[in-house]
Each structure stands twice: as structure tokens, then as C-alpha cells.
Design an enzyme around this catalytic site. Structure first.
Site, PDB file in Angstrom:
ATOM      1  NE  ARG A  60       4.379 -16.181   4.038  1.00  0.00           N
ATOM      2  CZ  ARG A  60       4.336 -14.912   3.658  1.00  0.00           C
ATOM      3  NH1 ARG A  60       5.432 -14.311   3.254  1.00  0.00           N
ATOM      4  NH2 ARG A  60       3.219 -14.234   3.693  1.00  0.00           N
ATOM      5  NE  ARG A 105       8.455 -11.012   4.913  1.00  0.00           N
ATOM      6  CZ  ARG A 105       7.283 -10.985   4.286  1.00  0.00           C
ATOM      7  NH1 ARG A 105       6.339 -10.167   4.691  1.00  0.00           N
ATOM      8  NH2 ARG A 105       7.062 -11.772   3.258  1.00  0.00           N
ATOM      9  CG  HIS A 154       4.357 -17.132  -0.477  1.00  0.00           C
ATOM     10  ND1 HIS A 154       3.268 -17.919  -0.730  1.00  0.00           N
ATOM     11  CD2 HIS A 154       3.882 -15.994   0.080  1.00  0.00           C
ATOM     12  CE1 HIS A 154       2.170 -17.278  -0.332  1.00  0.00           C
ATOM     13  NE2 HIS A 154       2.520 -16.100   0.157  1.00  0.00           N
ATOM     14  CG  HIS A 207       7.646 -14.447  -0.497  1.00  0.00           C
ATOM     15  ND1 HIS A 207       7.028 -13.878  -1.593  1.00  0.00           N
ATOM     16  CD2 HIS A 207       7.054 -13.899   0.593  1.00  0.00           C
ATOM     17  CE1 HIS A 207       6.107 -13.028  -1.177  1.00  0.00           C
ATOM     18  NE2 HIS A 207       6.111 -12.995   0.142  1.00  0.00           N
TER      19      HIS A 207
HETATM   20  C1  SIN Z   1       1.118 -12.828   0.509  1.00  0.00           C
HETATM   21  O1  SIN Z   1       0.256 -12.095   0.057  1.00  0.00           O
HETATM   22  O2  SIN Z   1       0.926 -14.005   0.777  1.00  0.00           O
HETATM   23  C2  SIN Z   1       2.459 -12.268   0.762  1.00  0.00           C
HETATM   24  C3  SIN Z   1       2.395 -11.354   1.899  1.00  0.00           C
HETATM   25  C4  SIN Z   1       3.733 -11.213   2.510  1.00  0.00           C
HETATM   26  O3  SIN Z   1       4.704 -11.799   2.030  1.00  0.00           O
HETATM   27  O4  SIN Z   1       3.819 -10.548   3.526  1.00  0.00           O
END
Ligand code: SIN
Length: 531
Positions: free
Chosen positions: A272, A370, A230, A335
Site C-alpha cells: 500500500r 500494515r 490508503h 487510513h
Molecule cells: C481496503 O478494503 O482496502 C482496506 C482494507 C484494509 O485497510 O485492511
């Protein structure tokens, strides 16, 4: 054993475990749900971002599937994605109808959030950035109203097998309802492995223990090289949700330059993996100093950050950061594990009577990366499917044969050289359990992070080899971490969350084979003996 439709043991109390337990009970099984801590202490309860679902008239499951497959960088299983997006929309509608809390607009309509790589707003949130906690509370209420026997504080030590078939769960603590829970089928919903890294958004239990237990029982693991980082986590691990970027916050380097506009036309709302890689590059160029997430413009334009993102606001305030007036230091952190125990669309593994769902499973929905807010949805959909399959009399019918998997297989835990100098080995033997786990985490951080190359990966494998020689929990975790490193070494390309400095391009010929590790059932010392 059960009077009705067998006994199903579900291990894990997050959204996948709760959904599996409720579905198995509804299908007529006696169900026991085992969770190491409490129902409200899971990755689900930590999730800030919400649930992605194609429930609005201008959206469709097909469109959601296209976005999911695009983010997955060529490795999604389209059949799994079709199930996720179609059944996911139905599951979310059912939750709304059953009274689950989701945020609404002033007009009372369900509020639609936007997150990275979604082609339109389709994220439902609850409590602003407390979506996972609200969902966990709702599911805990449903479990309390059901016949499911919920046992909190019941930590799985291992799976119990007889003649290659899983027959139950051995617990760590005999006070938690008995040392062994016998079951006709076991559903693992134990979450991911983010805590194998030192910087992570994951809760303390996310050490991959369920994945390793499945491997010891003979299950095939796949796609372990794909660990999602993340991009916007504070250096000490507070997640700052992608929804904040969805609302308009931007990323800057330490000189204040907005670096993502140079990288991708979608800038902060690029997938991401793109945002995490660009942020890692900036941090490397800044000699390790963090990047900054700037939400001050949102505050100026009237967004009430404290009201809209209360969890993040409280967390930042506790760190002395007022994000209404100053940018937030951020860095990528581990993450989500896209890989895990390989399953079919009903959660069945190659081991009779062993199923898996949620982050510990590899259903094929996430591919190499993902899509944001697809994981709670995955838990709802595939947890319920696994629960129903576990309760069916045909639950032990083999669905797919691991020997027919034609993917690139490699050796599993314990297969390493165990090399290392006598002095290093002696130091490791003297180290405490915490120091040995920290050594595992450091090896993954240094060699198997956002940016990878062959030298770093092989150095990590060698370090993990040494730690995995022991017989304690750190050795087990080193063994799993080693698999992640080996899988990453095998994939000689960059794809999705897996970025190789020495192989910066995607190799079209590597779109099909998945790195799999075949479980070994001959590890007598590691496996629970037959009951
Ligand atoms: C986030 O709130 O950025 C995480 C959401 C996710 O990992 O799907």
C-alpha cells in the site's frame, strides 16, 4: 468492585474492544464496555476489506507472517507477528464455527480474496465489501448474549489514576452511567487518529483521544510517524477497497496511462505504501488533480460490481459516478496508524492496570506499513489477549519498564516553543473549535502527508505548537498531531509508509530504534485528579 475476578473497563466498541470485553468476561471479570457512540459506529464497522487469515491448506501462519514482515519494511516485531498469524487463524476458524457470516463460493466454500502484498489469496470478506459491519454486528450479538455491561453513548474524558495506577475512566457525560467508572484494569480500544488529517477514510471519532489519554497517564507511545495512507479514496473520503484492485482494477493518471507498471512489478498489488506514494507523485505532477481507479475492464469482463462491492457501488452512485463505465477519481487519504500506545503481547502498557489493543496500540505487528486486512485480525487476536490479561490477578505486574527503552526519545505534547506572531496567535484565539481543528488538519496535510521533508515537518510543528497552546480539545489534538510531526522529523530515512523527499533511501542503521515519546504524569492540569 467485583465479586469474581475484578472489574475491567473496556473503552471502545470496535473489534478490539468487543473481543477484549468478551475475553475478560469469559476469564471471570465483571466487564463494562464504554463506547462514545454505538457498537456499529466504529472503524471496524467501516472496514470494507476483510480479515486476512491463513486457514487454507496451501497457506500457513508462517507464510502469512512472512508477507506481514515484508510489508512492515524491517520494523515488525517477529514475535508479535507470529502471535497474530497463528492465533489469528485459530480465531477466524472459531468465528466461522460460531456462525459468523463470511462470503462463500457457489460451491459453499469460504471465498478467498486477494489484496496487495499478500502472496496468495487469504482474505475473507462478508457482504462483499461490508466485512467490518458484518463482523461488528456478529460481535454485538455476542455481547448482547454475554454478561458484559455495554454502555453506548459513554464518551471517555480521561483516565483516572491514583499513585500512578489507573483506577478507572472519567466520562464526559454523567448521564451515561456515572461520571467515573471504577475499574481494576482499563483496556483502551479507542481506534486511531486518521481524523487528525482532513482527507481520511476514518470515522468521526478517530481523533486519537485514547492515545493522548494514555500518554497523559504516563504511557509510552511509539512509531507515531507511521501513518498509512490508503491510495484509493475519493477526494471526499469514500474508500474504494483494495479488493477492487485485487479483482483487477487498475490505476491511471489523467491521460489514461497506467503508472504503477513503471514503479513495481506487482503494479496495483504492490504494498500500500508503494501505491500511495506513486499516486501522490502523479497527483503532484498533475497540479493536485486526482488519479483514476479504472474498474471498467472488470465490468466488461462480467464482474457484477454492484453485487460484489455493494457499499462502494452505492457510495459512488450517490456521487453521480457509474464505475462500470467511467474511472473513479482517487487520492491517498489517512487510513491507519501503525503507531500508538506501546504494549507487550498481552496489551499491557508501562502504566499499571492500563492496557491497549487495536489501532490505538502499537504491538509491533505492523512495523512501518500494515499489510492489508491485518487490522481486523489484530483486533480479534490482541483484543482477546488484552481482555484476558486485564482479568488476571497479575494484571498489574509490570511487564516492561519504560525507563529501559533504549529507543530515541523526544519531548511530548506541550514541550514546543509555542512560537508565532502575536497576530497569528490572536487569530487562533478568536477561531471557533471547528476552525482550530481544521487548522490542525491542515498542518498535518501540508507537512506530514504521504511525501515529507524536514522543512515541511518543522513548519507543521511550529503551526501545531501555536494551536496546542490553548486549553480546548483542538489544543489536545494539536499536541498529538505535533508528536506525529516530531516523530516523522526524527526518522531521517524513507521506510514503509514514512516517505522523506530529503531522505529517499532506507537507512539500515535505523531499523532498530523506534521513536518513542514517554508519557508524562506530571501534567496535572491535563490528567484527571486521583479519585
Ligand atoms: C481496503 O478494503 O482496502 C482496506 C482494507 C484494509 O485497510 O485492511
Amino acid at each position: 468492585m467485583s465479586a469474581r475476578n475484578g472489574t475491567v473497563a473496556v473503552v471502545g466498541g470496535g473489534v478490539a474492544g468487543a473481543s477484549a470485553a468478551l475475553a475478560a468476561a469469559a476469564a471471570g471479570a465483571d466487564v463494562v464496555l464504554l463506547t462514545a457512540t454505538t457498537l456499529l459506529d466504529s472503524a471496524t464497522a467501516c472496514a470494507q476489506g476483510g480479515v486476512a487469515a491463513a486457514i487454507w491448506p496451501d497457506d500457513s501462519p508462517e507464510r502469512h507472517a512472512r508477507d506481514t514482515i515484508a510489508a512492515g519494511a524491517g520494523l515488525c516485531d517477529p514475535a508479535a507477528v507470529e502471535v497474530l498469524t497463528r492465533e489469528g487463524a485459530e480465531a477466524v476458524r472459531a468465528l466461522v464455527a460460531a456462525g459468523a457470516e463470511f462470503d462463500r463460493t457457489d460451491d459453499g466454500d469460504l471465498a478467498r480474496g486477494l489484496e496487495a502484498a499478500h502472496s496468495l489469496p487469504r482474505i475473507l470478506h462478508a457482504g462483499g465489501d461490508a466485512s467490518g459491519l458484518r463482523l461488528a454486528e456478529f460481535l454485538a450479538g455476542r455481547l448482547a448474549d454475554s454478561a458484559v455491561d455495554v454502555r453506548e453513548g459513554a464518551r471517555m474524558r480521561d483516565l483516572v489514576r491514583r499513585d500512578g495506577t489507573v483506577t478507572g475512566v472519567r466520562l464526559d457525560d454523567a448521564t451515561a452511567g456515572g461520571a467515573v467508572v471504577d475499574a481494576d484494569a482499563v483496556v483502551l480500544a479507542t481506534g486511531g487518529l486518521g481524523r487528525l488529517y482532513p482527507a481520511t477514510s476514518n470515522p468521526a471519532g478517530a481523533l486519537g483521544d485514547g492515545i493522548l489519554a494514555a500518554w497523559r497517564a504516563g504511557a509510552v507511545l511509539a512509531d507515531l510517524e507511521f501513518v498509512q495512507f490508503h491510495p484509493t479514496t475519493t477526494p471526499d473520503g469514500l474508500l474504494v477497497s483494495e479488493a477492487v484492485r485485487g479483482a483487477g482494477a487498475v490505476l491511471r493518471d489523467e491521460r489514461g496511462r497506467r503508472y504503477l507498471t513503471d514503479v513495481d512489478p506487482r503494479a496495483e498489488l504492490a504494498p500500500r505504501d508503494v501505491v500511495a506514494a506513486a499516486t501522490a507523485t502523479v497527483i503532484r505532477e498533475q497540479a493536485g488533480r486526482p488519479a483514476y481507479l479504472d474498474a471498467t475492464g472488470l465490468a466488461v469482463s462480467g464482474v457484477e460490481l454492484a453485487a460484489r462491492f455493494p457499499t462502494i457501488h452505492r457510495g459512488l452512485a450517490a456521487r453521480g459516478i457509474d464505475w462500470r463505465t467511467e474511472p473513479v477519481p482517487v487520492a491517498p487519504a489517512a487510513h491507519f496508524a501503525m503507531g500508538g500506545v506501546r504494549t507487550d503481547l498481552d496489551g499491557r502498557t508501562n502504566v499499571p492496570r492500563l492496557l491497549a489493543a487495536g489501532e490505538c496500540a502499537r504491538t509491533g505487528v505492523h512495523g512501518a506499513n500494515r499489510l492489508a486486512s491485518n487490522s481486523l485480525l489484530e483486533g480479534l487476536v490482541f483484543g482477546a489477549r488484552a481482555g484476558r490479561a486485564a482479568a488476571r490477578p497479575a494484571r498489574d505486574a509490570p511487564v516492561w519498564d519504560a525507563t529501559e527503552v533504549d529507543d530515541a526519545a523526544f519531548d511530548g505534547p506541550g514541550a514546543g516553543s509555542g512560537g508565532g506572531s502575536g497576530r497569528a496567535l490572536a487569530a487562533l484565539e478568536r477561531a471557533t473549535a471547528a476552525q482550530r481543528l481544521a487548522a490542525v488538519q491542515a498542518a498535518l496535510r501540508d507537512g506530514v502527508g504521504v511525501e515529507r521533508d524536514a522543512d515541511g515537518l518543522r513548519a507543521a510543528v511550529a503551526r501545531l505548537d501555536r494551536i496546542s497552546l490553548g486549553r480546548d480539545a483542538a489544543a489536545e489534538r494539536a499536541a498529538l498531531a505535533r508528536l506525529v510531526a516530531i516523530a516523522a522529523d526524527h526518522r531521517t530515512e524513507s521506510r514503509g509508509a514514512h516517505r522523506r523527499r530529503d531522505h529517499p533511501d532506507t537507512d539500515v542503521t535505523l531499523a532498530t530504534p523506534h521513536a518513542v515519546v514517554r508519557g508524562r504524569t506530571n501534567q496535572g492540569a491535563a490528567c484527571s485528579p486521583a479519585a
